[in-house]
Design an enzyme around this catalytic site. Structure first.
Site, PDB file in Angstrom:
ATOM      1  N   TYR A   1       0.906  -1.482   0.049  1.00  0.00           N
ATOM      2  CA  TYR A   1      -0.138  -0.002  -0.198  1.00  0.00           C
ATOM      3  C   TYR A   1       0.599   1.499  -0.204  1.00  0.00           C
ATOM      4  O   TYR A   1       1.919   1.494   1.466  1.00  0.00           O
ATOM      5  CB  TYR A   1      -0.986   0.125   1.172  1.00  0.00           C
TER       6      TYR A   1
ATOM      7  N   LYS B   1      -1.012  -1.504  -3.792  1.00  0.00           N
ATOM      8  CA  LYS B   1      -2.655  -0.715  -4.473  1.00  0.00           C
ATOM      9  C   LYS B   1      -1.698   0.696  -4.296  1.00  0.00           C
ATOM     10  O   LYS B   1      -1.084   1.233  -3.311  1.00  0.00           O
ATOM     11  CB  LYS B   1      -3.429  -0.354  -2.735  1.00  0.00           C
TER      12      LYS B   1
END
Length: 297
Positions: A144, A172
């Site tokens: 992330y 992500k």
């Protein structure tokens, strides 16, 4: 679940919703609000769920609360879509211990691990942090990368280095279209690239990415689904028309620190998601009025 099995499940998940955490007036989690919200999300093309992520206000959730959320959502979803659990903190030891605990649950498909915040580690420190998490259990992880919130960025070449680890299966990516394009071009074949920026969902998909991990899909899932369908059919201009239509709504959802705006909109639509835990606060009446007007326009 093995990395390969999770990758195959996520290949069907282009629209993953980062689920909010409903709260009661006393600040406790409102588990009774989950069923209607989750069912409506699945009906509007949410193809995966992030639990206890940023949108869920994870910094103010205890691990015990997160485990309760995981169990509750698993019971509701019953295997219909992949479940991804937020497991990362800026403490490598804590992240390692928590992913071990989450892996034992048996129903979580992957862990979402955020870049260490506040500590400001070097790229080597970032690599070692994620490697420790990825090798701590059989549960695969999604990186992330969100420098807008954590200050430190996982540079693209560090992501490529991490992508060589068997248990690191996706990212992500909350930076630029340049980084999205570079990663999509250079990652291993089965490594999945998601944007975490709703406004870049069109860009990520047209560049060849997997899709979007989204806040806006709480209310715009149908629009994302239709936009991605047009892209898949090669109808880029039709997809761009949808992008132009939804972009003002997306911008409204991030006009105040998220997840305050999406909670404002969901409450207005009859979902009892409640307020936020400090230090986050709800939108002011004026902010809420502007946001709702933009969403309903």
């Amino acid at each position: 679940m093995s990395a390969k099995e999770t990758i195959e499940k996520l290949k069907k998940a282009r629209i993953i919703t980062a689920l909010v955490t409903p709260f009661k007036e006393n600040g406790q989690i409102n588990f009774e609000a989950f069923p209607k919200l989750v069912e409506d999300l699945l009906a509007s093309h949410t193809e995966g769920l992030i639990l206890a992520g940023t949108t869920a206000e994870s910094p103010t959730l205890t691990h015990d609360e997160e485990l309760e959320i995981f169990a509750s959502i698993n019971q509701l979803v019953d295997g219909r879509v992949p479940l991804i659990a937020g497991i990362g903190t800026n403490d490598t030891r804590d992240s390692v211990e928590f992913i071990k605990e989450v892996a034992k649950l048996g129903y979580i498909d992957a862990g979402l691990a955020v870049t260490p915040y506040y500590n400001k580690p070097s790229q080597e420190g970032i690599y070692q942090h994620f490697k420790a998490i990825a090798t701590a259990s059989d549960l695969p992880i999604i990186l992330y990368n969100i420098p807008g919130r954590v200050v430190t960025e996982i540079l693209p070449d560090t992501i490529l280095r991490l992508a060589q680890l068997e248990n690191v299966i996706a990212v992500k990516e909350c930076t630029s279209t340049d980084n999205l394009a570079y990663l999509i071009e250079n990652v291993p074949e089965d490594f999945l690239v998601y944007t975490g920026e709703d406004g870049l969902a069109f860009h990520a998909k047209t560049l060849g990415g997997q899709g979007v991990i989204s806040v806006a899909s709480h209310i715009l899932g149908q629009e994302f689904f239709e936009m991605f369908a047009e892209i898949d059919q090669g109808s880029i201009q039709k997809a761009a028309t949808i992008q132009r239509k939804i972009l003002p709504k997306i911008n409204a959802l991030f006009s105040v620190t998220s997840p305050a705006p999406i909670k404002t909109v969901l409450n207005n639509k009859g979902y009892a998601v409640g307020g936020l835990r400090l230090p986050l606060v709800a939108c002011t009446d004026q902010e809420a009025k502007i946001i709702i007007e933009q969403i309903e326009n």
